[in-house]
Each structure stands twice: as structure tokens, then as C-alpha cells.
Design a protein around this motif. Structure first.
Motif, PDB file in Angstrom:
ATOM      1  N   UNK A 198       3.400 -12.880  -2.308  1.00  0.00           N
ATOM      2  CA  UNK A 198       4.478 -12.270  -2.297  1.00  0.00           C
ATOM      3  C   UNK A 198       4.991 -11.734  -1.315  1.00  0.00           C
ATOM      4  N   UNK A 199       5.892 -11.406  -1.117  1.00  0.00           N
ATOM      5  CA  UNK A 199       6.506 -11.047   0.614  1.00  0.00           C
ATOM      6  C   UNK A 199       7.023  -9.478   0.149  1.00  0.00           C
ATOM      7  N   UNK A 200       6.713  -8.316   0.866  1.00  0.00           N
ATOM      8  CA  UNK A 200       7.082  -7.296   0.536  1.00  0.00           C
ATOM      9  C   UNK A 200       8.222  -6.671   1.428  1.00  0.00           C
ATOM     10  N   UNK A 201       9.094  -6.142   1.728  1.00  0.00           N
ATOM     11  CA  UNK A 201      10.357  -5.481   2.855  1.00  0.00           C
ATOM     12  C   UNK A 201      10.912  -4.591   2.024  1.00  0.00           C
ATOM     13  N   UNK A 202      10.609  -3.344   2.905  1.00  0.00           N
ATOM     14  CA  UNK A 202      10.464  -2.123   3.686  1.00  0.00           C
ATOM     15  C   UNK A 202      11.466  -1.585   3.461  1.00  0.00           C
ATOM     16  N   UNK A 203      12.237  -0.828   3.438  1.00  0.00           N
ATOM     17  CA  UNK A 203      13.256  -0.473   3.761  1.00  0.00           C
ATOM     18  C   UNK A 203      14.394   0.833   3.553  1.00  0.00           C
ATOM     19  N   UNK A 204      14.248   1.689   4.810  1.00  0.00           N
ATOM     20  CA  UNK A 204      14.888   3.659   4.408  1.00  0.00           C
ATOM     21  C   UNK A 204      12.950   4.004   4.447  1.00  0.00           C
ATOM     22  N   UNK A 205      12.092   3.461   4.729  1.00  0.00           N
ATOM     23  CA  UNK A 205      11.105   4.655   3.790  1.00  0.00           C
ATOM     24  C   UNK A 205      11.004   5.937   5.114  1.00  0.00           C
ATOM     25  N   UNK A 206      11.079   5.603   6.126  1.00  0.00           N
ATOM     26  CA  UNK A 206      11.701   6.244   7.628  1.00  0.00           C
ATOM     27  C   UNK A 206      12.217   7.673   7.181  1.00  0.00           C
ATOM     28  N   UNK A 207      13.440   7.317   6.699  1.00  0.00           N
ATOM     29  CA  UNK A 207      13.836   8.283   6.612  1.00  0.00           C
ATOM     30  C   UNK A 207      13.037   9.109   5.596  1.00  0.00           C
ATOM     31  N   UNK A 208      12.050   9.354   4.627  1.00  0.00           N
ATOM     32  CA  UNK A 208      11.478   9.727   3.366  1.00  0.00           C
ATOM     33  C   UNK A 208      10.078  10.561   4.525  1.00  0.00           C
ATOM     34  N   UNK A 209       9.979  10.056   5.492  1.00  0.00           N
ATOM     35  CA  UNK A 209       9.002  10.909   6.521  1.00  0.00           C
ATOM     36  C   UNK A 209       7.656   9.278   6.214  1.00  0.00           C
ATOM     37  N   UNK A 210       7.921   9.040   5.413  1.00  0.00           N
ATOM     38  CA  UNK A 210       7.092   7.525   5.018  1.00  0.00           C
ATOM     39  C   UNK A 210       6.671   6.433   6.557  1.00  0.00           C
TER      40      UNK A 210
END
Length: 176
Positions: A161-173
Motif C-alpha cells: 500500500x501507498x498512503x498519501x496524507x493531505x491537510x493533516x497539518x491544518x489540524x495540528x497532526x
């Protein structure tokens, strides 16, 4: 909203003592999550290998999720079935993996198990097929009740699997 995109495949199953296997998979997500695109569940084709102890599926997974919180992080639970010579499908194992919480490529091994019945049930299973199954497969997700089960280990199903995360920094992650 923060987004998680999971792209990859169920590559193969190995170390099962039978051939003619297929795998059903289901995505479990929390209440804060919703699916933007992709399928929440699926089923591979029946695979058979005469010369190896591996059933190659190469079944694609592509799920795009949105969330407002990290509670209920996605998990995939599977059910592996054996197709006998009469065309009957018999449960061959349950398994559960948690999607990695950081971006990148990941190879995950999902170790499977199945309920171990009484001596009588195992005897019937040997000659007639079938065997004990969970009445509620969602018990796989419940860690509080799962320890009470008497089980036996089965094979391993591999995910790439490839996991791509987006906009998590907007929530403090934060992740590295």
C-alpha cells in the motif's frame, strides 16, 4: 477536512495448507470518516498455484477518505476462503491490519486465523469441509472480546500500500 488516499494491492496469500483461495476485504472507518471515492469492500479472484505455496491475487485497492479527526483510523479486515472441488467455499481465515499512520509505501503482512472447534467439529471439518465461523465477523475488530476465542493460525496475506496524507497539518497532526 484532512484526507487519506490509500493506493495499492492485495498481492498474495502464502502458507495456507490448501489451494484455490480467494479473499474478501472490508474497510472499517470511524464515525468522523467518509469515503470520497473508491470501494469500501471487495473480493479477489480464486487463485491457484500448482508449483508454489503462494496464491497470487494482485487485487487493486484505491480508497480516498476524508476526516475531521484521527479517531477511527482506517483498518482493513479480511476473510480468506477455500473453494473445494465441489465449488463450495469454506472459511479459511480472518485477519486485520491497520493502515499505517504515516505517508509512504508500505508492505504489510496480515496474519490470519480461524476458530478452532471441538474435536467433533474438527473431525467433521476434515471429512466434510466447512468448520466453525464467527456469527458476527465484526468481532474481529473488537479487541475486548477477541481474546476469548480458541483459534488456530492459518496463512499470511500480503498487502502493498501507498498512503498519501493531505491537510493533516491544518489540524495540528505532524508526521515525518
Amino acid at each position: 477536512m484532512a484526507e487519506v488516499h490509500i493506493i495499492g494491492e492485495i498481492t498474495h496469500g502464502k502458507d495456507f495448507n490448501k489451494q484455490h483461495l480467494f479473499c474478501k476485504w472490508y474497510t472499517q472507518i470511524g464515525n468522523n470518516w467518509r469515503i470520497l471515492s473508491g470501494k469500501k469492500e471487495g473480493q479477489t479472484q480464486v487463485a491457484h498455484s500448482e508449483f508454489e505455496d503462494i496464491c497470487k491475487w494482485s487485487y487493486p485497492i484505491d480508497i480516498h477518505l476524508a476526516t475531521s479527526g484521527v479517531q477511527g483510523w482506517p483498518k482493513i479486515y479480511i476473510q480468506v476462503y477455500h473453494l473445494d472441488w465441489l465449488g463450495r467455499s469454506h472459511l479459511f481465515g480472518y485477519g486485520l491490519i491497520t493502515i499505517p499512520t504515516f505517508p509512504g509505501k508500505h508492505e504489510l503482512n496480515c496474519y490470519t486465523w480461524r476458530p478452532l472447534g471441538t474435536l467433533r467439529e474438527r473431525f467433521v471439518q476434515y471429512f466434510m469441509g466447512g468448520g466453525p465461523q464467527l456469527k458476527d465477523p465484526h468481532l474481529i475488530l473488537s479487541t475486548s472480546d477477541r481474546y476469548k476465542l480458541n483459534t488456530e493460525a492459518m496463512g499470511v496475506v500480503t498487502f502493498k500500500l501507498a498512503v498519501v496524507l493531505r491537510h493533516f497539518s491544518d489540524y495540528g497532526v505532524e508526521y515525518n
